[in-house]
Design an enzyme around this catalytic site. Structure first.
Site, PDB file in Angstrom:
ATOM      1  N   ASP A 106      44.885  25.167  56.048  1.00  0.00           N
ATOM      2  CA  ASP A 106      43.560  25.706  56.336  1.00  0.00           C
ATOM      3  C   ASP A 106      43.586  27.148  55.856  1.00  0.00           C
ATOM      4  OD1 ASP A 106      41.241  26.820  57.333  1.00  0.00           O
ATOM      5  OD2 ASP A 106      41.546  26.169  59.403  1.00  0.00           O
TER       6      ASP A 106
ATOM      7  N   SER B 220      33.345  31.181  39.804  1.00  0.00           N
ATOM      8  CA  SER B 220      32.062  30.519  39.541  1.00  0.00           C
ATOM      9  C   SER B 220      31.089  31.443  38.815  1.00  0.00           C
ATOM     10  CB  SER B 220      31.411  30.031  40.844  1.00  0.00           C
ATOM     11  OG  SER B 220      30.073  29.625  40.633  1.00  0.00           O
TER      12      SER B 220
ATOM     13  N   TYR C 170      26.580  30.620  48.977  1.00  0.00           N
ATOM     14  CA  TYR C 170      27.656  30.301  48.040  1.00  0.00           C
ATOM     15  C   TYR C 170      27.815  31.421  47.008  1.00  0.00           C
ATOM     16  CZ  TYR C 170      30.256  27.849  44.372  1.00  0.00           C
ATOM     17  OH  TYR C 170      31.181  27.498  43.424  1.00  0.00           O
TER      18      TYR C 170
ATOM     19  N   LYS D 267      31.066  33.831  46.324  1.00  0.00           N
ATOM     20  CA  LYS D 267      31.770  33.921  45.041  1.00  0.00           C
ATOM     21  C   LYS D 267      31.718  35.338  44.467  1.00  0.00           C
ATOM     22  CE  LYS D 267      33.437  29.823  44.692  1.00  0.00           C
ATOM     23  NZ  LYS D 267      34.909  29.627  44.709  1.00  0.00           N
TER      24      LYS D 267
END
Length: 267
Positions: free
Chosen positions: A70, A149, A162, A166
């Site tokens: 994790d 990304s 998101y 990133k």
């Protein structure tokens, strides 16, 4: 998982950890690194998925072990590093690839969604880099590669959390490159574009597996107009850059983001 046929020489003797390697881009990274001779620790929160990828690498003659981790828990990350050192005796390259993808209209994004995405995608990179860097520092070298990304450069209104996460990964890439360079450690990022993976498909399904909202295949096709090469990417399109950044060929590169996006973001 597709494992590209490499020369088996470029990464011989190297040990790599790839987080989020149970499927998608991470699995492609793991397979490509192993095909070039690296011993690969396949790390994922899904232990069964990690074992499946590791077993495939072993069946193809590579060296691999599976680690359940994790990345948002420092104790779990430390245990991962200890397991890899016990199994392979060293670590040379860390790929911070574990991540979650959330598509949600900007005004509908909740605090819970924000925290989940930021913890996995952002905090996970910090914790893994810190813990592996402690080992790198003892030997005066090492490589860290972060999956950033295109969203880190060109955010979308439906991927606000998101994209923010990133962007934090890109910022961490820059700050850790500065912090770790004195110890002979390079830190770089890969910016995948629209890549067809299970992560994308799962984003469009509810807990029962039924498609909700946009059909994932149609949604992917809708993005091709923004790609200069006019096709959605595959994990295999990204993996060769991972091999390059893990190899000696990238020794004089640090603090950089390499886009592998078919021409979405022009730098």
């Amino acid at each position: 998982m597709t494992v590209d046929q490499g020369t088996g020489q470029r990464l011989r003797g190297r040990v790599a950890i790839v987080t989020g390697a149970g499927n998608g881009i991470g699995a492609a990274f793991a397979g490509a690194l192993a095909a070039e001779g690296a011993a690969v620790a396949v790390a994922d929160i899904d232990g069964d998925a990690a074992q499946g990828v590791a077993s495939t690498i072993q069946e193809r003659g590579g060296r691999s072990l599976a680690v359940q981790v994790d990345v948002t828990d420092r104790g779990s990350v430390r245990a991962m590093v200890s397991t890899v050192l016990a199994g392979f005796g060293d670590v040379d390259v860390l790929f911070n690839n574990a991540g979650v993808l959330l598509k949600e209209p900007y005004l509908s994004t909740t605090e819970q969604q924000w925290h989940k995405v930021m913890e996995v995608n952002g905090l996970g990179v910090l914790l893994c880099t810190q813990e592996v860097a402690r080992h790198f520092i003892t030997k005066g070298r090492g490589k860290v590669v972060n999956t950033c990304s295109t969203s880190s450069r060109s955010p979308s209104a439906h991927f606000a959390a998101y994209a923010a996460s990133k962007a934090s990964v890109l910022s961490l890439t820059h700050s850790s490159a500065r912090a770790l360079a004195p110890y002979g450690i390079t830190v770089n990022g890969i910016g995948p574009g629209i890549i067809q993976t299970n992560l994308w498909s799962e984003m469009h399904r509810d807990e029962s597996g039924s498609v909700v909202g946009d059909d994932p295949t149609v949604a992917l096709d809708d993005y091709t107009s923004s790609i200069l090469l006019r096709r959605v990417g595959t994990p295999g399109d990204v993996a060769p850059t991972a091999v390059f950044l893990a190899s000696d060929d990238s020794d004089y590169i640090t603090g950089q983001l390499i886009m592998v996006d078919g021409g979405i973001v022009l730098q």
